[in-house]
Design a protein around this motif. Structure first.
Motif, PDB file in Angstrom:
ATOM      1  N   GLN A  46       0.822  -1.203   0.000  1.00  0.00           N
ATOM      2  CA  GLN A  46       0.000   0.000   0.000  1.00  0.00           C
ATOM      3  C   GLN A  46       0.860   1.258   0.000  1.00  0.00           C
ATOM      4  O   GLN A  46       0.568   2.228  -0.708  1.00  0.00           O
ATOM      5  N   LEU A  47       1.922   1.243   0.787  1.00  0.00           N
ATOM      6  CA  LEU A  47       2.810   2.405   0.820  1.00  0.00           C
ATOM      7  C   LEU A  47       3.432   2.662  -0.548  1.00  0.00           C
ATOM      8  O   LEU A  47       3.598   3.817  -0.952  1.00  0.00           O
ATOM      9  N   LYS A  49       2.026   1.901  -3.450  1.00  0.00           N
ATOM     10  CA  LYS A  49       0.947   2.485  -4.262  1.00  0.00           C
ATOM     11  C   LYS A  49       0.768   3.966  -3.932  1.00  0.00           C
ATOM     12  O   LYS A  49       0.434   4.773  -4.803  1.00  0.00           O
ATOM     13  N   ASP A  50       0.997   4.313  -2.672  1.00  0.00           N
ATOM     14  CA  ASP A  50       0.856   5.702  -2.231  1.00  0.00           C
ATOM     15  C   ASP A  50       2.020   6.580  -2.676  1.00  0.00           C
ATOM     16  O   ASP A  50       1.942   7.806  -2.552  1.00  0.00           O
ATOM     17  N   GLY A  51       3.098   5.955  -3.143  1.00  0.00           N
ATOM     18  CA  GLY A  51       4.208   6.729  -3.678  1.00  0.00           C
ATOM     19  C   GLY A  51       5.506   6.660  -2.903  1.00  0.00           C
ATOM     20  O   GLY A  51       6.432   7.431  -3.184  1.00  0.00           O
ATOM     21  N   ASP A 260       2.383   8.732   6.882  1.00  0.00           N
ATOM     22  CA  ASP A 260       1.330   9.136   5.947  1.00  0.00           C
ATOM     23  C   ASP A 260       1.946   9.437   4.582  1.00  0.00           C
ATOM     24  O   ASP A 260       2.138  10.596   4.194  1.00  0.00           O
ATOM     25  N   VAL A 261       2.230   8.377   3.842  1.00  0.00           N
ATOM     26  CA  VAL A 261       2.973   8.516   2.592  1.00  0.00           C
ATOM     27  C   VAL A 261       2.173   9.272   1.548  1.00  0.00           C
ATOM     28  O   VAL A 261       2.684  10.211   0.911  1.00  0.00           O
ATOM     29  N   ALA A 262       0.925   8.902   1.320  1.00  0.00           N
ATOM     30  CA  ALA A 262       0.151   9.512   0.239  1.00  0.00           C
ATOM     31  C   ALA A 262       0.040  11.019   0.417  1.00  0.00           C
ATOM     32  O   ALA A 262       0.239  11.791  -0.534  1.00  0.00           O
ATOM     33  N   VAL A 265       3.499  12.666  -0.218  1.00  0.00           N
ATOM     34  CA  VAL A 265       3.823  12.658  -1.644  1.00  0.00           C
ATOM     35  C   VAL A 265       3.019  13.726  -2.380  1.00  0.00           C
ATOM     36  O   VAL A 265       3.550  14.474  -3.218  1.00  0.00           O
ATOM     37  N   ASP A 266       1.722  13.833  -2.074  1.00  0.00           N
ATOM     38  CA  ASP A 266       0.891  14.846  -2.736  1.00  0.00           C
ATOM     39  C   ASP A 266       1.372  16.257  -2.408  1.00  0.00           C
ATOM     40  O   ASP A 266       1.418  17.129  -3.276  1.00  0.00           O
TER      41      ASP A 266
END
Length: 278
Positions: A46-47, A49-51, A260-262, A265-266
């Motif tokens: 999942q991480l 996929k989150d970037g 909180d990777v996503a 990254v954003d």
């Protein structure tokens, strides 16, 4: 600038996001949420996929007051996850200060040793120095155990100067053993034996740490200092965590270690579009 690791030469021109994978029942933020190899590997996927650019896998909580984990328990927790993560095509980091765990992980081909004790545990320096290419992250911590690092209301005459001197000494110890600078990254150890004002000073004066000439990793994610600054509980520290990551990147950090990777990254994508980071 790049970070040489076992399998990857990580380009640090743009800031990189290291995703935290705690295979622990008692970590301060996500203890028990990813227990067992299957759950932890699902979290790794999942991480990515989150970037996430790097996965950092640990089997012992390093929160203030945490009890040390027996060696065999830590090995049993992390080795299956490390084996699985190695097949995911990204750099894999081991979060451990135990030389026996480092050796076992490096024997699997793990890319990075991320050590909160900066290789001060007897034998740890030998393990890393004996490896041809593994990356290493050296972190500053007051004292020698997370269990006691906050005891006695930590005091510094000048926290930035003392952290810089400590990290310089640990780098010199590695250089003396033939470890190339390209393999080394530094971490000021936010929250590790430091009061709120110490952590803030390390951010405000982060450029002084960059004077050591090596990449800097910043780990502010969900830390207690953010709770004290904002009044937010652990589960509600997403915004301050992202803000601290951006502030550290603005001041020159090349890797941010986050839960909180996503969101991180954003936020970095927006900063990049605005020309605020590479």
């Amino acid at each position: 600038m790049f970070w040489q690791t076992t399998r990857f030469r990580i380009d640090l021109v743009a800031p990189r996001v290291m995703g935290i994978v705690n295979v622990t029942p008692d970590s301060f933020s996500d203890g028990g949420l990813h227990g067992g190899a299957a759950g932890a590997l699902a979290h790794c996927e999942q991480l990515l996929k989150d970037g996430a650019d790097i996965l950092d896998i640990g089997g012992e909580s390093t929160r203030p007051g945490a009890e040390p984990v027996p060696l065999q328990d830590e090995l049993a927790r992390v080795l299956p996850v490390l084996r699985g993560a190695m097949a995911l095509g990204v750099p894999v980091s081991l979060d451990s200060y135990k030389p026996e765990v480092m050796r076992a992980a490096l024997d699997l081909g793990v890319d990075i040793v991320n050590d909160i004790k900066a290789l001060r545990e007897p034998g740890a320096l030998d393990v890393v120095a004996a490896h041809a290419n593994c990356g290493v992250c050296l972190m500053h911590m007051r004292g020698d155990q997370p269990k006691t690092m906050q005891d006695g209301d930590p005091q510094y005459d000048d926290v930035v100067t003392e952290v810089r001197s400590f990290l310089r000494a640990r780098v010199e110890a590695l250089r003396a053993r033939g470890v190339d600078d390209a393999r080394i990254t530094l971490d000021p150890g936010i929250g590790f034996g430091k009061r709120t004002e110490h952590n803030v000073a390390l951010l405000v004066r982060q450029q002084e740490l960059l004077g050591l000439g090596l990449p800097l990793l910043a780990g502010w994610s969900r830390k207690g200092v953010l709770g004290r600054l904002t009044g937010r509980e652990i589960g509600d520290r997403l915004v301050p965590s992202v803000a601290a990551a951006l502030a550290s990147v603005q001041r020159g950090a090349r890797i941010v270690r986050v839960h909180d990777v996503a969101a991180t990254v954003d936020a970095l994508k927006v900063w990049r579009a605005a020309g605020l980071c590479p």
